[in-house]
Design a protein around this motif. Structure first.
Motif, mmCIF file in Angstrom:
data_model
loop_
_atom_site.group_PDB
_atom_site.id
_atom_site.type_symbol
_atom_site.label_atom_id
_atom_site.label_comp_id
_atom_site.label_asym_id
_atom_site.label_seq_id
_atom_site.Cartn_x
_atom_site.Cartn_y
_atom_site.Cartn_z
ATOM 1 N N PHE A 187 1.063 -10.989 -7.271
ATOM 2 C CA PHE A 187 0.318 -9.907 -7.903
ATOM 3 C C PHE A 187 1.272 -8.948 -8.597
ATOM 4 N N LEU A 188 1.006 -8.708 -9.874
ATOM 5 C CA LEU A 188 1.772 -7.762 -10.673
ATOM 6 C C LEU A 188 1.017 -6.443 -10.713
ATOM 7 N N PHE A 189 1.731 -5.352 -10.462
ATOM 8 C CA PHE A 189 1.118 -4.028 -10.482
ATOM 9 C C PHE A 189 1.962 -3.073 -11.306
ATOM 10 N N GLY A 190 1.284 -2.154 -11.981
ATOM 11 C CA GLY A 190 1.952 -1.050 -12.645
ATOM 12 C C GLY A 190 1.642 0.241 -11.915
ATOM 13 N N ALA A 191 2.362 1.293 -12.241
ATOM 14 C CA ALA A 191 2.127 2.584 -11.594
ATOM 15 C C ALA A 191 0.684 3.028 -11.837
ATOM 16 N N GLY A 192 0.022 3.459 -10.774
ATOM 17 C CA GLY A 192 -1.358 3.913 -10.905
ATOM 18 C C GLY A 192 -2.363 2.800 -11.085
ATOM 19 N N ALA A 193 -2.001 1.565 -10.739
ATOM 20 C CA ALA A 193 -2.944 0.450 -10.873
ATOM 21 C C ALA A 193 -4.187 0.680 -10.027
ATOM 22 N N PHE A 194 -4.012 1.340 -8.887
ATOM 23 C CA PHE A 194 -5.129 1.712 -8.020
ATOM 24 C C PHE A 194 -5.139 3.219 -7.838
ATOM 25 N N LEU A 195 -6.330 3.792 -7.799
ATOM 26 C CA LEU A 195 -6.516 5.201 -7.473
ATOM 27 C C LEU A 195 -7.044 5.290 -6.052
ATOM 28 N N THR A 196 -6.552 6.258 -5.310
ATOM 29 C CA THR A 196 -6.976 6.357 -3.925
ATOM 30 C C THR A 196 -7.139 7.806 -3.499
ATOM 31 N N ALA A 197 -8.001 8.002 -2.525
ATOM 32 C CA ALA A 197 -8.216 9.312 -1.908
ATOM 33 C C ALA A 197 -8.861 9.068 -0.557
ATOM 34 N N GLU A 198 -8.771 10.066 0.313
ATOM 35 C CA GLU A 198 -9.355 9.945 1.645
ATOM 36 C C GLU A 198 -10.450 10.991 1.822
ATOM 37 N N PRO A 199 -11.714 10.589 1.692
ATOM 38 C CA PRO A 199 -12.822 11.518 1.918
ATOM 39 C C PRO A 199 -12.826 12.034 3.358
ATOM 40 N N ARG A 200 -13.486 13.162 3.539
ATOM 41 C CA ARG A 200 -13.521 13.804 4.851
ATOM 42 C C ARG A 200 -14.319 12.961 5.849
ATOM 43 N N ILE A 218 0.834 -1.200 0.000
ATOM 44 C CA ILE A 218 0.000 0.000 0.000
ATOM 45 C C ILE A 218 0.873 1.256 0.000
ATOM 46 N N ALA A 219 2.127 1.144 0.458
ATOM 47 C CA ALA A 219 3.017 2.297 0.497
ATOM 48 C C ALA A 219 3.759 2.509 -0.816
ATOM 49 N N SER A 220 3.623 1.606 -1.763
ATOM 50 C CA SER A 220 4.363 1.717 -3.016
ATOM 51 C C SER A 220 3.652 2.650 -3.983
ATOM 52 N N GLN A 221 4.305 2.901 -5.115
ATOM 53 C CA GLN A 221 3.760 3.840 -6.087
ATOM 54 C C GLN A 221 2.679 3.231 -6.978
ATOM 55 N N VAL A 222 2.307 1.993 -6.745
ATOM 56 C CA VAL A 222 1.229 1.411 -7.548
ATOM 57 C C VAL A 222 -0.115 1.987 -7.130
ATOM 58 N N VAL A 223 -0.162 2.653 -5.981
ATOM 59 C CA VAL A 223 -1.378 3.311 -5.522
ATOM 60 C C VAL A 223 -1.214 4.809 -5.765
ATOM 61 N N ALA A 224 -1.984 5.358 -6.693
ATOM 62 C CA ALA A 224 -1.863 6.764 -7.071
ATOM 63 C C ALA A 224 -2.928 7.584 -6.349
ATOM 64 N N SER A 225 -2.481 8.599 -5.636
ATOM 65 C CA SER A 225 -3.418 9.451 -4.905
ATOM 66 C C SER A 225 -4.059 10.458 -5.852
ATOM 67 N N ASP A 226 -5.375 10.556 -5.783
ATOM 68 C CA ASP A 226 -6.131 11.525 -6.579
ATOM 69 C C ASP A 226 -7.192 12.129 -5.674
ATOM 70 N N GLN A 227 -6.801 13.165 -4.933
ATOM 71 C CA GLN A 227 -7.687 13.737 -3.933
ATOM 72 C C GLN A 227 -8.922 14.386 -4.546
ATOM 73 N N SER A 228 -8.882 14.659 -5.858
ATOM 74 C CA SER A 228 -10.066 15.234 -6.500
ATOM 75 C C SER A 228 -11.255 14.285 -6.421
ATOM 76 N N MET A 229 -10.986 12.967 -6.306
ATOM 77 C CA MET A 229 -12.071 11.999 -6.160
ATOM 78 C C MET A 229 -12.813 12.234 -4.850
ATOM 79 N N ALA A 230 -12.053 12.541 -3.795
ATOM 80 C CA ALA A 230 -12.685 12.829 -2.504
ATOM 81 C C ALA A 230 -13.382 14.177 -2.526
ATOM 82 N N ASP A 231 -12.795 15.144 -3.241
ATOM 83 C CA ASP A 231 -13.392 16.478 -3.298
ATOM 84 C C ASP A 231 -14.789 16.442 -3.913
ATOM 85 N N LEU A 232 -15.030 15.482 -4.804
ATOM 86 C CA LEU A 232 -16.346 15.364 -5.430
ATOM 87 C C LEU A 232 -17.431 15.006 -4.413
ATOM 88 N N LEU A 233 -17.003 14.505 -3.265
ATOM 89 C CA LEU A 233 -17.965 14.076 -2.249
ATOM 90 C C LEU A 233 -18.158 15.113 -1.154
#
Length: 357
Positions: A238-251, A33-48
């Motif tokens: 499990f094989l992962f590429g950069a940005g395989a998962f998108l993540t954000a933390e809603p309020r 979970i700490a690797s770069q395969v999880v790309a943070s996109d806080q705009s996803m949380a901002d939509l909520l």
């Protein structure tokens, strides 16, 4: 001191030798979970921010000369425009909660500080939970219709060609988009016996000297992680590429809350935690109408019928190698000797040398 129990509140107590508590090291790692395969996109949380639990990301399909070839400019053929195409993928907010408690008498009689320990450990607890959920989701979405090639069954066990063939089967000429492989330590041990895992050593010298080893296999960073990669029958890599998962933390209005209950057990300290996360496999879409309540359960997230493939399969940078445990028990145990690593140190610089180079 007769009459005093050997444990109190679940904590060991020996008044004659008692000094302090030492935290037991967790038997898990959150390196995936700490690797770069999880790309943070806080705009996803901002939509909520104005409420809701579901969001949608729109995308455009790139023009493909094979599927839609150009026309001959011959003076007779009209160059009729074609509609651009695209699609959308939906993600959902995942909400979880967990609470702990400890008797105050535990602190008073044993000098233990369970709540102080929890304050240090709760972050790792949640990171490990999200990582485990990420592995469950990855294992689920690789089984979707259209992603059959992203699951490779290693009927011959661990071989030198397995990873290369698996990368090619999943992404074809995009195989180099993979950058990381998460595997059980048993599988990593097999590759080490074969001498196929390289160790790039980095020696950094300034005020302090520090040496870092980065294991790689066929150019992929290797993360050993035993949780979620073995089910008593098969090992899963499990094989992962950069940005395989998108993540954000809603309020979350109250992520942490402490309380004191003066009535129960002569006084009880309590810690409540609430967490929210968007953890979305990029390229597929979640069906929010398929869940029973406001937030999906782990079981609902691990149900393949609750997901749909939306991207071209080559753009879904998740794959799984399935290795039967029986193959490891029956396989050839003779292995190549692992080359000895060498290290070069240069004052004020970083140099690398790869095993066997």
């Amino acid at each position: 001191m007769a009459g005093i129990p050997a444990t109190f509140g679940g904590y060991p107590f020996d008044p004659d030798v008692y000094g302090s508590f030492i935290d037991q090291e967790p038997t898990f790692t959150d390196n995936i979970i700490a690797s770069q395969v999880v790309a943070s996109d806080q705009s996803m949380a901002d939509l909520l921010d104005n409420g809701g639990t579901v969001g949608t990301i729109r995308f455009y399909n790139p023009p493909d000369p094979e599927a839609d070839p150009p026309l001959a400019r011959d003076g007779d053929t009209d160059n009729t425009p074609v509609e651009t195409a695209g699609g959308k993928q939906s993600w959902i907010r995942i909400d979880r909660m967990k609470a702990w408690k400890a008797k105050q008498l535990t602190r008073e009689i044993t000098a233990a500080e369970p709540m102080r320990y929890l304050a240090r450990a709760v972050g790792a607890y949640w990171r490990n939970y999200w990582q485990g959920l990420m592995i469950k989701i990855a294992g689920t979405v690789t089984g979707l219709t259209g992603l059959e090639s992203h699951v490779i069954n290693a009927t011959n066990g661990v071989t030198g060609a397995l990873l290369i063939d698996g990368q090619q089967a999943a992404l074809g000429d995009f195989a180099n988009k993979f950058g990381l492989i998460a595997m059980h330590s048993k599988i990593a041990a097999e590759y080490k016996k074969m001498g196929l895992i390289d160790y790039n050593r980095f020696t950094i010298t300034n005020v302090l000297q520090r040496e870092v080893e980065l294991p790689t296999l066929n150019g992929l960073i290797v993360l050993e992680n035993d949780r979620g990669t073995f089910d008593n029958t098969n090992y899963s890599c499990f094989l992962f590429g950069a940005g395989a998962f998108l993540t954000a933390e809603p309020r979350v209005i109250t992520p942490d809350f402490t309380d004191y209950d003066p009535e129960t057990d002569g006084g009880t300290d309590k810690l409540y935690t609430n967490r929210s996360m968007i953890l979305h496999p990029n390229g597929v879409s979640f069906k929010p109408d398929a869940i029973a309540k406001q937030t999906p359960t782990d079981t609902e997230l691990a149900t393949a019928t609750n997901w749909d493939l939306r991207y071209n399969a080559k753009n879904v940078r998740i794959a799984k190698l399935v290795i039967p445990a029986s193959q490891l028990d029956a396989g050839d145990q003779s292995r190549i000797t692992i080359p000895v690593n060498s290290t070069t140190t240069v004052e004020g610089t970083v140099q690398t040398e790869t095993a066997g180079a």
